[in-house]
Scaffold this motif. Structure first.
Motif, PDB file in Angstrom:
ATOM      1  N   LEU A  20       0.818  -1.216   0.000  1.00 46.19           N
ATOM      2  CA  LEU A  20       0.000   0.000   0.000  1.00 46.19           C
ATOM      3  C   LEU A  20       0.855   1.270   0.000  1.00 46.19           C
ATOM      4  O   LEU A  20       0.699   2.133  -0.874  1.00 46.19           O
ATOM      5  CB  LEU A  20      -0.950   0.013   1.198  1.00 46.19           C
ATOM      6  N   LEU A  21       1.773   1.408   0.950  1.00 41.71           N
ATOM      7  CA  LEU A  21       2.586   2.624   1.005  1.00 41.71           C
ATOM      8  C   LEU A  21       3.549   2.743  -0.179  1.00 41.71           C
ATOM      9  O   LEU A  21       3.641   3.815  -0.789  1.00 41.71           O
ATOM     10  CB  LEU A  21       3.341   2.692   2.343  1.00 41.71           C
ATOM     11  N   PRO A  22       4.277   1.667  -0.548  1.00 36.50           N
ATOM     12  CA  PRO A  22       5.137   1.798  -1.738  1.00 36.50           C
ATOM     13  C   PRO A  22       4.361   2.112  -3.019  1.00 36.50           C
ATOM     14  O   PRO A  22       4.828   2.896  -3.854  1.00 36.50           O
ATOM     15  CB  PRO A  22       5.817   0.421  -1.830  1.00 36.50           C
ATOM     16  N   GLU A  23       3.173   1.523  -3.163  1.00 32.90           N
ATOM     17  CA  GLU A  23       2.390   1.791  -4.371  1.00 32.90           C
ATOM     18  C   GLU A  23       1.847   3.224  -4.374  1.00 32.90           C
ATOM     19  O   GLU A  23       1.761   3.859  -5.430  1.00 32.90           O
ATOM     20  CB  GLU A  23       1.236   0.792  -4.493  1.00 32.90           C
ATOM     21  N   LEU A  24       1.486   3.731  -3.207  1.00 41.91           N
ATOM     22  CA  LEU A  24       1.054   5.131  -3.143  1.00 41.91           C
ATOM     23  C   LEU A  24       2.203   6.051  -3.547  1.00 41.91           C
ATOM     24  O   LEU A  24       2.003   7.030  -4.274  1.00 41.91           O
ATOM     25  CB  LEU A  24       0.554   5.464  -1.738  1.00 41.91           C
ATOM     26  N   ALA A  25       3.421   5.717  -3.079  1.00 39.09           N
ATOM     27  CA  ALA A  25       4.595   6.507  -3.458  1.00 39.09           C
ATOM     28  C   ALA A  25       4.834   6.419  -4.962  1.00 39.09           C
ATOM     29  O   ALA A  25       5.162   7.428  -5.611  1.00 39.09           O
ATOM     30  CB  ALA A  25       5.825   6.023  -2.689  1.00 39.09           C
ATOM     31  N   TRP A  26       4.676   5.219  -5.537  1.00 35.40           N
ATOM     32  CA  TRP A  26       4.844   5.040  -6.986  1.00 35.40           C
ATOM     33  C   TRP A  26       3.844   5.904  -7.737  1.00 35.40           C
ATOM     34  O   TRP A  26       4.203   6.553  -8.732  1.00 35.40           O
ATOM     35  CB  TRP A  26       4.653   3.571  -7.354  1.00 35.40           C
ATOM     36  N   ASN A  27       2.601   5.911  -7.282  1.00 39.94           N
ATOM     37  CA  ASN A  27       1.565   6.680  -7.969  1.00 39.94           C
ATOM     38  C   ASN A  27       1.805   8.177  -7.881  1.00 39.94           C
ATOM     39  O   ASN A  27       1.609   8.903  -8.861  1.00 39.94           O
ATOM     40  CB  ASN A  27       0.186   6.323  -7.398  1.00 39.94           C
ATOM     41  N   VAL A  28       2.230   8.654  -6.722  1.00 36.20           N
ATOM     42  CA  VAL A  28       2.563  10.079  -6.593  1.00 36.20           C
ATOM     43  C   VAL A  28       3.694  10.433  -7.553  1.00 36.20           C
ATOM     44  O   VAL A  28       3.628  11.425  -8.286  1.00 36.20           O
ATOM     45  CB  VAL A  28       2.944  10.419  -5.140  1.00 36.20           C
TER      46      VAL A  28
ATOM     47  N   LEU B 229       3.974  12.798 -14.790  1.00 34.44           N
ATOM     48  CA  LEU B 229       3.086  12.808 -15.956  1.00 34.44           C
ATOM     49  C   LEU B 229       2.487  14.190 -16.173  1.00 34.44           C
ATOM     50  O   LEU B 229       2.385  14.666 -17.314  1.00 34.44           O
ATOM     51  CB  LEU B 229       1.968  11.777 -15.760  1.00 34.44           C
ATOM     52  N   VAL B 230       2.113  14.853 -15.092  1.00 32.80           N
ATOM     53  CA  VAL B 230       1.433  16.146 -15.193  1.00 32.80           C
ATOM     54  C   VAL B 230       2.416  17.310 -15.307  1.00 32.80           C
ATOM     55  O   VAL B 230       2.199  18.239 -16.095  1.00 32.80           O
ATOM     56  CB  VAL B 230       0.498  16.350 -13.979  1.00 32.80           C
TER      57      VAL B 230
ATOM     58  N   PRO C 250      -3.681  -0.776  -5.565  1.00 27.46           N
ATOM     59  CA  PRO C 250      -4.006  -0.302  -4.203  1.00 27.46           C
ATOM     60  C   PRO C 250      -5.501  -0.160  -3.921  1.00 27.46           C
ATOM     61  O   PRO C 250      -5.982  -0.664  -2.898  1.00 27.46           O
ATOM     62  CB  PRO C 250      -3.267   1.043  -4.109  1.00 27.46           C
ATOM     63  N   PRO C 251      -6.288   0.507  -4.813  1.00 29.45           N
ATOM     64  CA  PRO C 251      -7.724   0.578  -4.521  1.00 29.45           C
ATOM     65  C   PRO C 251      -8.404  -0.786  -4.524  1.00 29.45           C
ATOM     66  O   PRO C 251      -9.333  -1.024  -3.745  1.00 29.45           O
ATOM     67  CB  PRO C 251      -8.280   1.497  -5.614  1.00 29.45           C
ATOM     68  N   LEU C 252      -7.939  -1.699  -5.385  1.00 26.25           N
ATOM     69  CA  LEU C 252      -8.525  -3.038  -5.394  1.00 26.25           C
ATOM     70  C   LEU C 252      -8.284  -3.740  -4.060  1.00 26.25           C
ATOM     71  O   LEU C 252      -9.209  -4.329  -3.476  1.00 26.25           O
ATOM     72  CB  LEU C 252      -7.940  -3.868  -6.536  1.00 26.25           C
ATOM     73  N   LEU C 253      -7.054  -3.682  -3.573  1.00 26.00           N
ATOM     74  CA  LEU C 253      -6.740  -4.340  -2.304  1.00 26.00           C
ATOM     75  C   LEU C 253      -7.502  -3.705  -1.142  1.00 26.00           C
ATOM     76  O   LEU C 253      -8.010  -4.417  -0.262  1.00 26.00           O
ATOM     77  CB  LEU C 253      -5.231  -4.284  -2.048  1.00 26.00           C
ATOM     78  N   LEU C 254      -7.594  -2.391  -1.128  1.00 27.75           N
ATOM     79  CA  LEU C 254      -8.351  -1.723  -0.066  1.00 27.75           C
ATOM     80  C   LEU C 254      -9.827  -2.109  -0.123  1.00 27.75           C
ATOM     81  O   LEU C 254     -10.469  -2.323   0.910  1.00 27.75           O
ATOM     82  CB  LEU C 254      -8.199  -0.205  -0.176  1.00 27.75           C
ATOM     83  N   TRP C 255     -10.364  -2.219  -1.337  1.00 29.28           N
ATOM     84  CA  TRP C 255     -11.758  -2.629  -1.493  1.00 29.28           C
ATOM     85  C   TRP C 255     -11.947  -4.062  -0.994  1.00 29.28           C
ATOM     86  O   TRP C 255     -12.943  -4.375  -0.332  1.00 29.28           O
ATOM     87  CB  TRP C 255     -12.170  -2.507  -2.956  1.00 29.28           C
TER      88      TRP C 255
ATOM     89  N   LEU D 181      10.804   6.327  -8.793  1.00 30.58           N
ATOM     90  CA  LEU D 181      10.177   5.007  -8.707  1.00 30.58           C
ATOM     91  C   LEU D 181       9.523   4.603 -10.021  1.00 30.58           C
ATOM     92  O   LEU D 181       9.502   3.427 -10.373  1.00 30.58           O
ATOM     93  CB  LEU D 181       9.128   4.998  -7.583  1.00 30.58           C
ATOM     94  N   SER D 182       8.983   5.579 -10.724  1.00 31.52           N
ATOM     95  CA  SER D 182       8.274   5.279 -11.973  1.00 31.52           C
ATOM     96  C   SER D 182       9.049   5.756 -13.192  1.00 31.52           C
ATOM     97  O   SER D 182       8.466   5.909 -14.269  1.00 31.52           O
ATOM     98  CB  SER D 182       6.890   5.944 -11.956  1.00 31.52           C
ATOM     99  N   ALA D 183      10.346   5.952 -13.046  1.00 22.57           N
ATOM    100  CA  ALA D 183      11.149   6.499 -14.156  1.00 22.57           C
ATOM    101  C   ALA D 183      11.041   5.655 -15.419  1.00 22.57           C
ATOM    102  O   ALA D 183      11.016   6.179 -16.537  1.00 22.57           O
ATOM    103  CB  ALA D 183      12.609   6.629 -13.716  1.00 22.57           C
TER     104      ALA D 183
END
Length: 199
Positions: free
Chosen positions: A65-73, A79-80, A112-117, A88-90
């Motif tokens: 959860l925490l590493p994936e949140l960091a990857w998404n940030v 991207l933006v 992450p949202p799937l696992l939380l769900w 992490l996402s280079a």
């Protein structure tokens, strides 16, 4: 007859996606790539869905959860805005990697949202903390033994894109084995248990 908590369409869709991704990753990446906790979570979520296993879903949520949140940030900021944060996402912006292969890595966004769900639907299993610590104590040394500094699977050679040189490599690995449970798993466990635990 016990009614399924997780819909069949989701189980089938996820299964088809994993069955498509596995041979593609196997062909384009080294086998050690599957030691990444995110890849392990992607695979273990499959039986967690079909078995509707609270323990497996809870373990994988703790693991990523925490590493994936960091990857998404990291991914969405670059991207933006084009700014590099953690690297992490280079690889998602590496034009040397085929676009369709990078597109498959967008599972990092949905996992992450799937696992939380799943934890919301199935409940949080407190045994996940000890179980995931045990898994990490196996996976991290394997990552060190079967990957190389260029791949740096699970950051066993140092944080970021380059291996660390401050301390001996095995000392860093030992630090990492302690850090994962204390800095990643325990805080996530406490929050998940409070929000989704049965009390």
């Amino acid at each position: 007859m016990i009614r399924a908590v997780i819909p069949l369409w989701l189980k089938v869709s996820y299964t088809l996606f994993v069955c498509f991704l596995l041979p593609v990753y196997w062909r384009h990446y080294v086998p050690a790539n599957f030691l990444w906790f995110s890849d392990i979570a992607l695979l273990v979520t499959l039986p967690a869905l079909w078995l509707e296993s609270s323990l497996l879903a809870s373990m994988m949520t703790l693991a990523v959860l925490l590493p994936e949140l960091a990857w998404n940030v990291d991914f969405f900021v670059r991207l933006v805005t084009g700014a590099r944060l953690m690297g992490l996402s280079a690889y998602m912006f590496d034009r040397g990697i085929p676009r369709f292969l990078r597109a498959l890595s967008l599972f990092h966004v949905g996992l992450p949202p799937l696992l939380l769900w799943m934890v919301h639907r199935l409940g949080y299993d407190k045994r996940a903390l000890i179980a995931q610590i045990f898994v990490a104590m196996i996976v991290l040394p394997l990552s060190y033994g079967f990957s190389n500094p260029r791949e740096n699977v699970n950051w066993v050679y140092g944080f970021g894109e380059r291996p660390q040189t401050t301390v001996p490599p095995l000392w860093f690995l030992a630090f990492l084995i302690l850090m994962f449970p204390l800095a990643l798993y325990l805080p996530t466990h406490l929050v998940l248990d409070k929000v989704f635990g049965s009390g």
